[in-house]
Design an enzyme around this catalytic site. Structure first.
Site, PDB file in Angstrom:
ATOM      1  N   GLY A  73      47.235  71.914  42.996  1.00 33.82           N
ATOM      2  CA  GLY A  73      46.180  70.944  42.700  1.00 33.82           C
ATOM      3  C   GLY A  73      46.675  69.605  42.199  1.00 33.82           C
ATOM      4  CG  ASN A 129      48.887  64.381  50.527  1.00 36.77           C
ATOM      5  OD1 ASN A 129      48.437  64.726  51.613  1.00 36.77           O
ATOM      6  ND2 ASN A 129      48.786  65.144  49.447  1.00 36.77           N
ATOM      7  CB  CYS A 132      43.364  63.717  48.638  1.00 36.43           C
ATOM      8  SG  CYS A 132      44.972  63.905  47.880  1.00 36.43           S
ATOM      9  CB  THR A 195      50.280  73.414  53.204  1.00 37.75           C
ATOM     10  OG1 THR A 195      49.249  72.717  52.492  1.00 37.75           O
ATOM     11  CG2 THR A 195      51.594  73.292  52.459  1.00 37.75           C
ATOM     12  N   GLY A 219      56.092  77.762  54.633  1.00 37.14           N
ATOM     13  CA  GLY A 219      57.186  78.707  54.786  1.00 37.14           C
ATOM     14  C   GLY A 219      57.575  78.898  56.239  1.00 37.14           C
TER      15      GLY A 219
END
Length: 303
Positions: A73, A129, A132, A195, A219
């Site tokens: 977060g 980024n 959001c 992600t 991952g």
């Protein structure tokens, strides 16, 4: 033969293409006493917002086959602490490329934070980024709309002189459309991917593992999808790409570069092994020798 690992990214010369991804390496200072940070091509700092944020409630991490889900977060001390404390402290021990990762919940917040990052002498590149939620646009992430992503890009570019890379969300129907919109709005480069949205359930407790229910899946399991998106965007756009998503080895780095990435970020692997990036960098020359590659710059011919 000595191998040339250097690359040029947004006008910056990096000694190698390996960069710890934002949110997986703190502000670089946390490991300064345990490794030589100067082996890294660059460092993407922890995502920063205008105000300090505590982040989401715990638990924030869920383990998965082939990866992990996080819902931290955006816990961070705020933009003023970044430029006045974190970056100056990092510059005392690190001479490579410093990348500020900026998040925001409105176009105005992005513009304000990026202007402050741009004015900070120790920052070389600004990574925006757009994953959001847009609090003024119904809560959807800026990065899920070509129009909204372009609006953020143009606003940030209007106050920045340093290279601006937009970090794209993969949780979209057509990532190429959004990448092109950012390029047309003036972006100097792109980072992809962020992600994937995922979740896990504790079947014994019959409740989601994460307090926030869902989080970002990362991952090795996402590597093939991230690679595909890097390939598509690199072919469609004319600005450099930083590839990210499931990178865990020197071979992954070279594969990302063959798909079109100029530099490569390592994310979840850093959380599993804080020394992953130096190990990957150390392995690159032997993999290059095996593949008859003398310079990483030559990889572009393989696309």
């Amino acid at each position: 033969m000595v191998k040339d690992l250097s690359v040029t990214l947004g006008g910056l010369r990096l000694k190698n293409p390996v960069i710890p991804a934002s949110g997986t390496f703190g502000f670089g200072l946390e490991l300064a006493g345990d490794m030589d940070l100067n082996v890294l091509g660059g460092i993407s700092l922890k995502g920063t917002t205008r105000e300090a944020r505590f982040g989401n409630p715990t638990p924030r991490i869920a383990d998965c086959t082939g990866g992990m889900i996080n819902s931290v977060g955006l816990q961070n001390p705020g933009i003023d602490a970044l430029v006045s404390e974190k970056v100056p402290a990092l510059r005392k021990v690190y001479g490579g490329a410093v990348i500020a990762n900026i998040s925001g919940f409105s176009v105005e917040e992005y513009r304000e934070c990026c202007a402050k990052a741009d004015a900070c002498e120790g920052i070389d590149l600004i990574e925006v980024n757009v994953s959001c939620p847009n609090v003024h646009g119904g809560g959807l992430a800026f990065g899920t709309s070509a129009r909204a992503a372009a609006e953020v890009t143009a606003a940030v570019k209007s106050v920045c002189h340093k290279p601006v890379f937009i970090k794209l969300s993969p949780n979209v129907t057509d990532i190429v459309e959004i990448a092109r919109a950012c390029e047309d709005a003036g972006a100097d480069g792109l980072t992809l991917v962020n992600t994937f949205l995922g979740m896990r359930i504790d079947i014994a407790r019959r409740k989601p593992i994460l307090a926030n229910t869902m989080g970002g899946f990362s991952g090795p399991a996402i590597f093939p999808i991230a690679l595909r998106m890097v390939y598509q965007v690199a072919r469609a756009c004319h600005i450099p790409v930083m590839g990210c998503g499931g990178v865990a080895s020197a071979r992954d780095v070279i594969e990302m570069m063959m798909a079109g990435a100029t530099a490569v970020q390592v994310g979840a692997q850093n959380i599993r092994d804080p020394f992953a990036c130096p190990q990957i960098i150390a392995q690159l020359p032997s993999v290059m020798e095996e593949l008859h590659i003398d310079s990483l710059k030559d990889i572009k011919a393989c696309i």
